[in-house]
Write a protein that holds these residues in place. Sequence first.
Motif, short mmCIF file in Angstrom:
data_model
loop_
_atom_site.label_atom_id
_atom_site.label_comp_id
_atom_site.label_asym_id
_atom_site.label_seq_id
_atom_site.Cartn_x
_atom_site.Cartn_y
_atom_site.Cartn_z
N ALA A 60 -6.59 -6.76 -11.49
CA ALA A 60 -7.21 -5.39 -11.15
C ALA A 60 -6.62 -4.96 -9.72
CB ALA A 60 -8.76 -5.46 -11.10
N MET A 61 -6.62 -3.81 -9.29
CA MET A 61 -6.13 -3.25 -8.19
C MET A 61 -7.31 -3.23 -6.98
SD MET A 61 -3.01 -2.12 -8.28
CE MET A 61 -2.60 -3.69 -9.15
N ASN A 62 -7.33 -4.19 -6.00
CA ASN A 62 -8.36 -4.12 -5.17
C ASN A 62 -7.04 -3.68 -4.07
OD1 ASN A 62 -6.52 -6.19 -4.28
ND2 ASN A 62 -8.09 -7.70 -3.69
N THR A 63 -7.60 -3.08 -2.53
CA THR A 63 -6.88 -2.45 -1.64
C THR A 63 -5.59 -3.29 -1.28
OG1 THR A 63 -8.64 -1.28 -0.83
CG2 THR A 63 -6.90 -1.23 0.86
N GLU A 64 -5.57 -4.35 -1.28
CA GLU A 64 -4.58 -5.31 -0.62
C GLU A 64 -3.40 -5.29 -1.80
OE1 GLU A 64 -4.16 -9.90 -1.35
OE2 GLU A 64 -4.56 -9.73 0.76
N THR A 65 -3.75 -5.29 -3.12
CA THR A 65 -3.06 -5.44 -4.12
C THR A 65 -2.15 -3.83 -4.30
OG1 THR A 65 -4.21 -7.01 -5.17
CG2 THR A 65 -2.85 -5.67 -6.56
N LYS A 66 -3.06 -2.86 -4.24
CA LYS A 66 -2.78 -1.51 -4.22
C LYS A 66 -1.44 -1.17 -3.01
CE LYS A 66 -6.77 0.44 -4.61
NZ LYS A 66 -7.88 1.10 -4.40
N VAL A 67 -1.85 -1.66 -1.98
CA VAL A 67 -0.89 -1.55 -0.89
C VAL A 67 0.57 -2.32 -1.11
CG1 VAL A 67 -0.46 -1.91 1.66
CG2 VAL A 67 -2.58 -0.96 0.88
N ALA A 68 0.19 -3.63 -1.43
CA ALA A 68 1.12 -4.47 -1.76
C ALA A 68 2.37 -3.91 -2.87
CB ALA A 68 0.85 -5.82 -2.07
N ASP A 90 -10.24 -2.11 -9.26
CA ASP A 90 -11.22 -3.37 -9.23
C ASP A 90 -12.40 -2.61 -8.95
OD1 ASP A 90 -12.77 -5.41 -8.09
OD2 ASP A 90 -11.11 -6.53 -7.26
N LEU A 91 -13.34 -2.95 -9.77
CA LEU A 91 -14.59 -2.05 -9.81
C LEU A 91 -15.69 -2.81 -8.75
CD1 LEU A 91 -15.16 -0.79 -13.44
CD2 LEU A 91 -14.11 0.51 -11.43
N LYS A 92 -15.44 -4.06 -8.49
CA LYS A 92 -16.49 -4.73 -7.40
C LYS A 92 -16.00 -4.28 -6.20
CE LYS A 92 -16.56 -8.99 -10.43
NZ LYS A 92 -16.38 -10.46 -10.40
N GLU A 93 -14.96 -4.05 -5.80
CA GLU A 93 -14.40 -3.64 -4.53
C GLU A 93 -15.06 -2.15 -4.60
OE1 GLU A 93 -10.69 -3.91 -1.87
OE2 GLU A 93 -10.53 -2.29 -3.33
N HIS A 94 -14.66 -1.32 -5.67
CA HIS A 94 -14.83 0.08 -5.72
C HIS A 94 -16.43 0.56 -5.52
CE1 HIS A 94 -13.91 4.35 -7.07
NE2 HIS A 94 -15.08 4.01 -7.95
N ILE A 95 -17.36 -0.29 -6.00
CA ILE A 95 -18.79 0.05 -5.83
C ILE A 95 -19.04 -0.37 -4.54
CG2 ILE A 95 -19.45 -2.26 -6.71
CD1 ILE A 95 -21.77 -0.70 -8.27
#
Length: 267
Positions: free
Chosen positions: A26-34, A66-71
């Motif tokens: 899933a795409m959390n912010t760190e993964t999206k940037v990377a 990543d819905l956990k980060e998203h919420i």
Amino acid sequence: MADSVLYEVTDGLATITINRPEAMNAMNTETKVALRDAVRAAASDTAVRAVLLTAAGNRAFCVGQDLKEHIGSLAADRENGSSVTMSTVSEHYNPIVRALTEMPKPVVAGVNGVAAGAGFGFALAADFRVVADTASFNTSFAGVALTADSGVSWTLPRLIGGSRATDLLFFPRSVKAQEALDLGIANRVVPSEQLAEEAAAVARRLAQGPTVAYAALKESLAYGASRSLEEALEHEDTLQARAGASEDHGIAVAAFLAKQAPEYLGR
């Protein structure tokens, strides 16, 4: 690059691996940037002649946001009266998809598992999809009361037609590998245990091919999708002049006449 995205270049092939298998990639912010930075690096590196986009583990290619980060981010927006959360589309997803679709070199997606939401969009942004027989695709967006992003509104109807795309977007469901092949979403379906090998083989073949011609093919397909025949013909003329002036074209013609396999230089 962050540990959540791995980046390696070997013999002209850049391999980008989404590396959060514990979170189904899933795409959390760190993964999206990377991921954004890795795709941009591959696009601008003249030593890279093809890209393989794949993911760690065997459960998921990428399940999107990543819905956990998203919420948590949504709650912070409500508290602060801001709209920071949804800026991820312009800051992360759009640049990733544009870099994949617009880079002047072919991109192969090795889809090892579930590709949902933005993950589906990343797979569709590739030029070629090698898909494990255990993989599946899901638009997912309407299931969480969102509209399409990551280019899905542009790529999906071009692959499967407007009516089928509308169905999958309004009524999200799991599209298994064989149906994906039948619809035209997958280019090739292989046994899951062979996915890594087969996807890499396709990408390596492209990395050894006529890079200038591949770039022109990508450009011509994107251009022709929204232009008249006359405009497409004129653009083909321009692109063919470019390809014809490449060293690889001369190598290919000489090899043909000598009845030998060409050894392209990528220029």
